[in-house]
Design an enzyme around this catalytic site. Structure first.
Site, PDB file in Angstrom:
ATOM      1  N   ASN A   1      -3.676  -3.361  -2.569  1.00 21.12           N
ATOM      2  CA  ASN A   1      -3.614  -4.416  -1.568  1.00 21.12           C
ATOM      3  C   ASN A   1      -2.245  -5.080  -1.627  1.00 21.12           C
ATOM      4  OD1 ASN A   1      -4.434  -5.847   0.599  1.00 21.12           O
ATOM      5  ND2 ASN A   1      -5.594  -7.378  -0.516  1.00 21.12           N
TER       6      ASN A   1
ATOM      7  N   THR B   1      -3.989   2.041  -2.197  1.00 22.40           N
ATOM      8  CA  THR B   1      -3.499   0.673  -2.271  1.00 22.40           C
ATOM      9  C   THR B   1      -4.039  -0.120  -3.446  1.00 22.40           C
ATOM     10  OG1 THR B   1      -3.280  -1.355  -0.952  1.00 22.40           O
ATOM     11  CG2 THR B   1      -5.366  -0.216  -0.790  1.00 22.40           C
TER      12      THR B   1
ATOM     13  N   THR C   1       0.917  -1.120   0.000  1.00 21.02           N
ATOM     14  CA  THR C   1       0.000   0.000   0.000  1.00 21.02           C
ATOM     15  C   THR C   1       0.958   1.171   0.000  1.00 21.02           C
ATOM     16  OG1 THR C   1      -1.708  -1.213   1.229  1.00 21.02           O
ATOM     17  CG2 THR C   1      -1.708   1.154   1.534  1.00 21.02           C
TER      18      THR C   1
END
Ligand code: GLY
Length: 555
Positions: free
Chosen positions: A387, A385, A367
């Protein structure tokens, strides 16, 4: 080599083929701290062109999508927390959303067991991206035309920039995944390995950014870009359709606010767990004299971990998208509740996490966070982000950007740990249109109603703990921002019931914690904090994390 049409010609001191990092610097007027030197320099230049902190943040977000493809993005989402100089707070949620065809058991096989990597790899792992819509919402607070703020990113994508050693390493180690999970070749894969100093040119991404520049958010959520996203879905079983994209809209959230030892702390509300966790943990430790306990001693780490254990247990049970689940925010951060949660705390005694359901924490949680303060004192903190590092490893054919794998932040089955080892239940179950629970913790601090600090970090579930530990360093231990950012970190998240320590954590404390009964896991590094502090002389002290290529700029 020549460069650029508009932005880089006007700013010859910013050279995408030759740039250096600045890790800590005090500026008279305005500053940016981000994951990449070019993005920080662009943010600072935008403010010198007459933009405010919002203009700079938008330009940084788009630039990071080009120069920091592992986490910077237009295919992901995030949160912007801002405080205007007049005191107005803005909590902008541009988190990804589950597509209309998403359902609770979509990542479970016919026996009800989770598929190996359907929530993390390929198009099905992707939530509807929010970043582009988020930046257009943020633009309501900016001063310069949006086209001007996107221009530096377009030029970087079109004419390229040189990659650092860590970027080259990241691209090389993900090469096979990019090929496996994308329908066609992309700018990120070439025949030979990437090495530091190579130029990364992203022609397709430049064209996508130009469509956004020309058509606004519709340049992403409608027309050719949207069609390319939907086409890419078909390659690996994705379900995002044209309506999902067209209907996506950012939301405003009322920030979480609380007091800690003379400081007013502001952080992000659900669907992030970050602000609630931060408020709970800091209120739990507020009665204690952390300065007297000392930095990273067994006594202070044990106290702070016992607060982490209790707060993260609440995360698993109570937190999710507030539009789908009644999050008891007021109770969770109330003085009475927090006091009661710590009523069984005994100094020096290890607590227990009742449910034993350990999941391993994934090593590469990516992120990115950046912080901006302008000359007037507007503060912007954005955590954004994909992820995982490079998201779901799927590059949208023809559009040149990476999609997120944010669906894994949902609880795909009660009690089954996600990529971060975090477990959850009904509060964070998958539902169409719902936003997955996040840990992102963009945070602002004021003192006597005056701007003091903007800070945040990447790092999945470790994020709230990093901000918590950073704030204790600054507020209790009177460390400088840079000392605090670079200091060794620890992390406990209730489940699994162990403390993770960064590799440079003091050995003596590790042994003392073991003697108290704690299980210790060693871990290379956590996150990359970037912050800007307004010092007592009114200057902007910016600091970038030693753990990455993070860099500061300003004027
Ligand atoms: N994907 C990391 C987070 O939102 O917490």
């Amino acid at each position: 080599m020549g460069f650029g049409q508009t932005f880089f010609k006007a700013h010859p001191s910013i050279n995408p083929y030759h740039y250096e990092m600045a890790k800590e610097k005090s500026f008279d007027h305005a500053a940016v701290a981000s994951a990449h030197a070019l993005a920080s320099m662009i943010g600072a230049a935008i403010m010198q062109e007459g933009g405010n902190a919002f203009d700079a943040a938008i330009a940084v977000q788009f630039s990071l999508a080009v120069v920091f493809p592992e986490a910077g993005n237009i295919g992901g989402g995030g949160f912007m927390l801002a405080r205007k100089v007049n005191g107005e707070l803005i909590g902008l949620d541009f988190r990804e959303e589950a597509p209309a065809k998403a359902s609770k058991d979509m990542y479970l096989d016919e026996k009800g067991n989770p598929y190996a990597d359907k929530s993390t790899r390929g198009a099905l792992a992707s939530g509807i991206p929010g970043s582009v819509a988020g930046m257009f919402s943020a633009h309501a607070y900016a001063k310069l035309p949006m086209a001007q703020l996107i221009e530096p990113a377009i030029e970087l994508a079109e004419f390229g920039f040189v990659v650092s050693e860590s970027e080259a390493k990241g691209l090389n180690s993900n090469r096979n995944s990019f090929i496996k999970f994308s329908s066609s070749a992309s700018a990120f894969t070439k025949k030979e390995n990437w090495k530091a100093g190579d130029t990364l040119i992203q022609t397709e991404l430049a064209a996508t950014l130009k469509r956004i520049q020309a058509n606004g958010a519709a340049g992403f959520y409608e027309g050719p870009t949207a069609s390319m996203i939907v086409k890419e879905m078909a390659h690996s079983g994705g379900i995002i359709n044209l309506n999902d994209l067209k209907n996506y809209a950012p939301k405003y959230r009322t920030p979480i606010e609380f007091e800690y030892k003379g400081h007013h702390i502001i952080s992000f509300a659900p669907p992030s767990s970050g602000g609630i966790l931060l408020a709970q943990m800091m209120k739990m430790i507020a009665p204690f004299d952390l300065a007297k306990m000392g930095n990273n001693t067994a006594a202070s780490v044990s106290l702070m971990v016992e607060a982490q254990r209790r707060a993260y247990a609440d995360r698993a049970e109570h937190m999710g998208d507030p539009d789908f689940w009644k999050v008891p925010t007021k109770t969770l951060i109330s003085d009475t509740y927090v006091k009661q949660r710590m009523s069984d705390y005994v100094a020096g005694v290890k607590g227990t996490s009742k449910l034993i359901n350990a999941g391993q924490i994934h090593e590469s949680e990516q992120t990115t966070h950046f912080s901006v303060v302008d000359k007037d004192g507007n503060m912007v903190a954005i955590t954004t982000t994909l992820n995982d590092s490079y998201g779901n490893k799927t590059i949208v054919a023809g559009a040149g950007f990476i999609l997120n794998n944010e669906m894994d932040d949902f609880s795909i089955k009660p009690g089954v740990p996600n990529m971060y080892g975090a477990i959850g239940g009904e509060a964070n179950a998958i539902q169409a249109g719902k936003r997955m629970l996040s840990s992102m913790t963009p945070t602002l601090v004021t003192v006597n109603n005056q701007p003091f600090l903007t800070i945040g970090s990447p790092g999945g579930t470790t994020i709230p703990n990093q901000v918590y530990e950073g704030l204790v360093d600054i507020i209790d231990l009177k460390m400088s921002l840079k000392q605090s950012i670079d200091g060794p970190r620890f992390h406990h998240q209730w489940m699994p019931d162990n403390i993770m320590l960064e590799s440079d954590f003091p050995e003596a404390t590790e042994q003392a914690l073991k003697a108290m009964g704690y299980t210790i896991m060693k871990r290379g590094r956590f996150g990359r904090m970037d912050g800007v502090q307004i010092t007592s002389d009114g200057k902007r002290m910016a600091a970038g994390d030693k753990r990455g290529d993070d860099s500061v700029a300003g004027y």
